[in-house]
Design an enzyme around this catalytic site. Structure first.
Site, PDB file in Angstrom:
ATOM      1  N   CYS A 237       0.824  -1.215   0.000  1.00 32.19           N
ATOM      2  CA  CYS A 237       0.000   0.000   0.000  1.00 32.19           C
ATOM      3  C   CYS A 237       0.853   1.257   0.000  1.00 32.19           C
ATOM      4  O   CYS A 237       0.670   2.148  -0.825  1.00 32.19           O
ATOM      5  CB  CYS A 237      -0.943   0.000   1.198  1.00 32.19           C
ATOM      6  SG  CYS A 237      -1.976   1.487   1.302  1.00 32.19           S
TER       7      CYS A 237
ATOM      8  N   LEU B 172      -6.834  -1.118 -15.155  1.00 29.76           N
ATOM      9  CA  LEU B 172      -7.717  -0.042 -15.584  1.00 29.76           C
ATOM     10  C   LEU B 172      -7.329   1.289 -14.962  1.00 29.76           C
ATOM     11  O   LEU B 172      -7.435   2.338 -15.605  1.00 29.76           O
ATOM     12  CB  LEU B 172      -9.170  -0.383 -15.248  1.00 29.76           C
ATOM     13  CG  LEU B 172      -9.729  -1.660 -15.879  1.00 29.76           C
ATOM     14  CD1 LEU B 172     -11.233  -1.748 -15.656  1.00 29.76           C
ATOM     15  CD2 LEU B 172      -9.404  -1.739 -17.360  1.00 29.76           C
TER      16      LEU B 172
ATOM     17  N   HIS C 204     -29.042  16.860   0.977  1.00 25.14           N
ATOM     18  CA  HIS C 204     -29.107  17.336  -0.405  1.00 25.14           C
ATOM     19  C   HIS C 204     -28.205  18.559  -0.551  1.00 25.14           C
ATOM     20  O   HIS C 204     -28.162  19.391   0.356  1.00 25.14           O
ATOM     21  CB  HIS C 204     -30.547  17.720  -0.761  1.00 25.14           C
ATOM     22  CG  HIS C 204     -30.662  18.411  -2.085  1.00 25.14           C
ATOM     23  ND1 HIS C 204     -30.686  17.723  -3.280  1.00 25.14           N
ATOM     24  CD2 HIS C 204     -30.733  19.730  -2.413  1.00 25.14           C
ATOM     25  CE1 HIS C 204     -30.783  18.574  -4.279  1.00 25.14           C
ATOM     26  NE2 HIS C 204     -30.808  19.813  -3.771  1.00 25.14           N
TER      27      HIS C 204
END
Length: 461
Positions: free
Chosen positions: A41, A182, A440
């Protein structure tokens, strides 16, 4: 021979944290590292790659500046040596921080060198022998190199090599269409390379549902990355300075000519040179250490953590391995690996966040399932950011109302997935998610909408 209460082999994500817990409990600990503290990592995985992804994203946004009404004079160019230096500094800072932490722990000794078992309680490092009644293996993994025809006749890179690259390849051919491949494909295309992905299977990231795979391919191809799937006979050769990758696809040219090759064809555990047979530690047919639900090996007093045990291939699962072992040995708990929810992310842009079962897995289980899906083009936050590629998806059990899994390929997907992951971890039903009141405008506010829109899907036998 030096004697300790515990020996930890490998200083990746799990080892140092366990060393800290054991030393804090008054145990004497030796932690052995033959290369770099921090494991994959810190040194060749998350830290450098996500730093590179951030630079690539900055270049991508700069090129799109006009879409947001922002005017930038001249072309956007990449100073790859500077990109590398930024990434490598992040790696070095993290590595040194981990080293200082370990060296400052009481009751803990950091030993540099290659460890090999002499028996179940004895490890040799160079000329020194170490004894401990408890030994923990945290040796990680490395890139697998398949025996493709001609592979040793051409120069190639693995993930460990390409994170050290200080140039932009002219045409990078990436063999392997899964998570590691990817991320580098999109990253280097945004740096300015021509990129071709070669995948042996019929589609990219075959672990995902087909609609997710298709959406990922559409994202990459939309940026100009070439994708060649169904490459049934991958082979390699040279022609002057160029490398040739034979693909034998049913569509397109049979050979691809490029300047550089990245092999991203999976990982293998670093278990082949530890003398595990001398300790009685059993391996499976792929070389992973066989462990039980508490991460104990076949040898009493020896545990295995992280990538080398085959029970997870991520930093967060390695860290959770440490948590399980520490809780069981020091806190009197009975934590199990099987209680862990599978969750992960693919860090292309937009990212994929995943937790639990895919629709295919849920259907194959024989359950009556419900599936809700929503294109990101209908998510206000994504529209406002100008990032409308991808989709959100949730899967539930129609009878028990249990949330089985979710996926989000879209802006903020690696963060937004945690709303579902947390619900699943506490055993909440989809009704609980339905009646949450998310903020929101966010991506997460649409999880209740997906629940309301779920429809039944026939289960397959």
């Amino acid at each position: 021979m030096r004697t300790f209460d515990a020996i930890i082999i490998g200083a990746g994500q799990a080892g140092p944290s366990l060393a800290a817990r054991l030393s804090a409990a008054g145990r004497s600990v030796a932690i052995i590292e033959r290369k770099h503290v921090g494991g994959t990592c810190v040194n060749t995985g998350c830290k450098p790659t996500k730093a590179l992804v951030a630079s690539a994203h900055a270049a991508h946004i700069a090129r799109r500046a006009a879409d947001f009404g922002v005017v930038i004079g001249g072309d956007v160019t990449i100073d790859m040596p500077s990109v590398f230096r930024r990434s490598h500094k992040i790696t070095l800072d993290s590595r040194m921080s981990n080293e200082r932490w370990l060296e400052g722990l009481e009751n803990c000794t950091l030993i540099r060198g290659h460890a090999r078992f002499e028996d179940r309680t004895t490890v040799r490092v160079g000329d020194e022998r170490l004894f401990a009644p408890q030994i923990f293996i945290n040796v990680g993994g490395r890139a697998a190199i398949p025996d493709f025809p001609g592979i040793h006749d051409v120069p190639f890179m693995t993930n460990s090599d390409i994170v050290m690259l200080e140039r932009v390849p002219k045409h990078l051919i990436i063999v392997g269409g899964s998570y590691i491949g990817l991320e580098f494909a999109q990253m280097y295309h945004r740096f300015g390379a021509e990129v071709t992905i070669v995948e042996k299977g019929p589609r990219l990231v075959a672990r995902e549902d087909e609609e997710i795979s298709d959406a990922i391919q559409a994202v990459l191809e939309g940026e100009g990355i070439a994708v060649r799937t169904a490459a049934e006979c991958i082979r390699f050769s040279r022609d002057g300075e160029d490398v040739i990758v034979g693909v034998n696809c049913t569509k397109g040219e049979p050979d691809i000519r490029g300047s550089d090759i990245l092999l991203a064809t999976g990982r293998k555990p670093n278990t082949d040179d530890l003398g595990l047979d001398a300790a009685g530690v059993a391996l499976d047919e792929r070389g992973y250490i066989i462990v039980d639900d508490a991460l104990a090996t076949s040898a009493p007093g020896i545990w295995a953590m992280g990538d080398c045990n085959g029970r997870g291939a991520f930093t967060h699962t390695a860290y959770n391995d440490f948590e399980i072992i520490a809780a069981n040995l020091l806190d009197g708990e009975t934590r199990k690996v099987s209680d862990r929810l599978p969750g992960y992310a693919l860090y292309i842009d937009p990212p994929l966040g995943r937790v639990g079962m895919s629709e295919r897995e849920a259907s194959a289980s024989g359950r009556r399932i419900l599936v809700g899906r929503l294109p990101m083009a209908r998510v206000g936050r994504a529209v406002e950011k100008g990032e409308t590629q991808g989709l959100m998806k949730i899967i539930a059990d129609a009878d028990t109302r249990e949330i089985l899994g979710a996926a989000i390929l879209g802006t903020g997907g690696d963060e937004a997935i945690h709303g579902v992951l947390d619900m699943m971890n506490v055993g909440a039903h989809y009704d609980d998610l339905r009646w949450a009141v998310p903020i929101h405008p966010t991506i997460s506010e649409f999880w209740p909408t997906l629940v309301l829109g779920m429809k039944p899907v026939d289960a397959s036998p």
